[in-house]
Design an enzyme around this catalytic site. Structure first.
Site, PDB file in Angstrom:
ATOM      1  N   SER A 103       0.825  -1.210   0.000  1.00 11.54           N
ATOM      2  CA  SER A 103       0.000   0.000   0.000  1.00 11.54           C
ATOM      3  C   SER A 103       0.858   1.259   0.000  1.00 11.54           C
ATOM      4  O   SER A 103       0.532   2.241  -0.673  1.00 11.54           O
ATOM      5  CB  SER A 103      -0.928   0.004   1.223  1.00 11.54           C
ATOM      6  OG  SER A 103      -1.894  -1.016   1.132  1.00 11.54           O
ATOM      7  N   ARG A 255      -5.717  -0.004  -8.637  1.00 13.82           N
ATOM      8  CA  ARG A 255      -6.421  -1.286  -8.595  1.00 13.82           C
ATOM      9  C   ARG A 255      -5.659  -2.357  -9.358  1.00 13.82           C
ATOM     10  O   ARG A 255      -5.681  -3.534  -8.972  1.00 13.82           O
ATOM     11  CB  ARG A 255      -7.822  -1.123  -9.195  1.00 13.82           C
ATOM     12  CG  ARG A 255      -8.775  -0.340  -8.318  1.00 13.82           C
ATOM     13  CD  ARG A 255     -10.005   0.095  -9.095  1.00 13.82           C
ATOM     14  NE  ARG A 255     -10.931   0.845  -8.258  1.00 13.82           N
ATOM     15  CZ  ARG A 255     -11.874   1.638  -8.712  1.00 13.82           C
ATOM     16  NH1 ARG A 255     -12.016   1.813 -10.030  1.00 13.82           N
ATOM     17  NH2 ARG A 255     -12.670   2.278  -7.881  1.00 13.82           N
ATOM     18  N   GLY A 351      -4.637 -25.000  11.750  1.00  9.82           N
ATOM     19  CA  GLY A 351      -5.328 -25.185  13.010  1.00  9.82           C
ATOM     20  C   GLY A 351      -5.127 -24.007  13.942  1.00  9.82           C
ATOM     21  O   GLY A 351      -5.179 -22.848  13.531  1.00  9.82           O
ATOM     22  N   GLU A 375     -10.096   0.919  -2.783  1.00 10.29           N
ATOM     23  CA  GLU A 375     -10.025   1.028  -4.252  1.00 10.29           C
ATOM     24  C   GLU A 375     -11.251   0.379  -4.906  1.00 10.29           C
ATOM     25  O   GLU A 375     -11.179  -0.138  -6.013  1.00 10.29           O
ATOM     26  CB  GLU A 375      -8.744   0.390  -4.814  1.00 10.29           C
ATOM     27  CG  GLU A 375      -7.480   0.673  -4.049  1.00 10.29           C
ATOM     28  CD  GLU A 375      -7.055   2.130  -4.105  1.00 10.29           C
ATOM     29  OE1 GLU A 375      -7.771   2.933  -4.726  1.00 10.29           O
ATOM     30  OE2 GLU A 375      -6.018   2.443  -3.525  1.00 10.29           O
TER      31      GLU A 375
END
Length: 396
Positions: A103, A255, A351, A375
């Site tokens: 990001s 995107r 698990g 986005e």
């Protein structure tokens, strides 16, 4: 009768042989970013996530600039001029480390730098892009508002003329890099329509309080932008665009990176599940020897590598100048949804250990809940595709 060529061995890490689609330069870019992430992010990111901070972000930005990862698909002004596929490979490797790191790079390059590069004046480009490409200056992108996330056309942030200046007032929300940015690209309504503004963050009236108490993207800086009578010169406006097409074109570029990046998060969880299945023993043998576990791993591998193949196809279309926004929506909708499902399936294989930060699975799963929304939400991309398929607009 010709003798068939000897088949290459099956590679569990690349079951479809997708590396054959990459040239040596593509592989070099991928390996450079993978090596950087392995050295500078993976040993520390679980602690960053647990603490809810990204220490040394400015140093990390400079290092990312040094390897050409910031604005890497842009040309000139110190940018690498890499192909769309190479940028995508970088996003995949960064998000395999953590979505917050990808990001940081996406907002810097695909939003803030892209907006200035495509719509800015030559002076704006010369002033900001070289320093942003090197990581000297971090950028952010102010579009989303507290009450107008998926409907940017209804934003309330407003810029009015006052003599030869612009005066901005408003709020932006969920802004990556906001508190550490040196420059913000802020979108605001004006009497002439929506405009973008290049806002140095040391301008009087601008502040960016950091958003705390996040349970996703914790190794990332997320902020609110507050603009109280922020006065800017006339040349602060991006001159080459008016209207919603400006920010939406930037979002399309970002995107695209998510299409690749989400597969990085999925790959990290898949690899953790495979390794765990081969070493964790129950009922006298590794759990990977049981049919149910093998079925899970097979389904995960199919969706992971289909998603990477889709990302690669979209990248080649972007490089050819043929990639449509609807096709990017196709990729984001599919790949983020499948990445989340891969992470959740990996969690079942691990698990109880699946919730531990000793493994990357839960960290990626919670990060992807944000990636699913930003986005463009799932619903927004479904409607983009629905409109493209039917010719009927369900947005209004």
């Amino acid at each position: 009768m010709s003798v068939p060529a000897k088949l290459p061995p099956f590679d569990p890490a690349d079951p479809l042989g997708l590396d054959d689609l990459l040239d040596p330069e593509d592989l070099a870019v991928r390996d450079t970013v993978r090596s950087w992430a392995a050295d500078r992010v993976l040993p520390y990111v679980a602690e960053w996530y647990e603490r809810g901070e990204l220490p040394g972000i400015r140093e990390l930005a400079r290092e990312l600039g040094a390897i050409g990862a910031l604005g890497m698909s842009l040309d000139g002004y110190g940018c690498a001029g890499a192909s769309a596929v190479q940028y995508g490979l970088a996003c995949l490797e960064l998000e395999a480390a953590d979505s917050g790191i990808r990001s940081l790079v996406s907002v810097q390059g695909s939003l803030a730098m892209y907006a200035i590069h495509r719509f800015g004046s030559e002076t704006q480009k010369q002033t900001w892009l070289p320093r942003m490409a090197s990581g000297e200056v971090i950028g952010c992108f102010g579009l989303t508002e507290p009450d107008h996330g998926s409907d940017p056309a209804s934003m309330r942030t407003y810029a009015k003329r006052d003599g030869g200046d612009w005066v901005l007032d408003g709020r932006k929300m969920w802004i990556t890099n906001g508190s550490v940015a040196g420059v913000a690209v802020v979108w605001a309504q004006t009497e002439d329509g929506m405009r973008g503004f290049v806002v140095p963050t040391d301008t009087a009236g601008f502040s960016a309080p950091e958003i705390k108490h996040k349970w996703s993207l914790r190794a990332s800086v997320t902020s609110e932008l507050v603009l109280d009578d922020v006065r800017l010169p006339a040349d602060a406006a991006l001159p080459e665009v008016t209207g919603l097409k400006g920010p939406l074109s930037c979002l399309s570029h970002a995107r695209y990176g998510i299409v690749w990046g989400s597969m990085g998060a999925a790959r990290a969880c898949f690899e953790a599940a495979v390794e765990y299945a081969k070493t964790r023993e129950q009922f006298g043998k590794p759990i990977g020897a049981f049919q149910l576990t093998q079925a899970k791993l097979a389904d995960m591998a199919v969706e992971l590598h289909k998603g990477i193949l889709l990302a690669h196809h979209l990248g080649r279309r972007m490089d050819a100048g043929r990639l449509r926004p609807e096709q990017i929506s196709f990729g984001k909708l599919n790949n983020v949804r499948e990445a989340i499902e891969i992470c959740r399936t990996a969690r079942t294989i691990l698990g109880a250990n699946g919730i531990s930060l000793e493994y990357p699975v839960m960290r990626h799963a919670t990060n992807l809940e944000s990636v699913l929304t930003y986005e463009g939400t799932v619903e927004m991309h479904q409607l983009v595709l629905g409109k493209a398929l039917t010719g009927l607009d369900a947005f209004r």
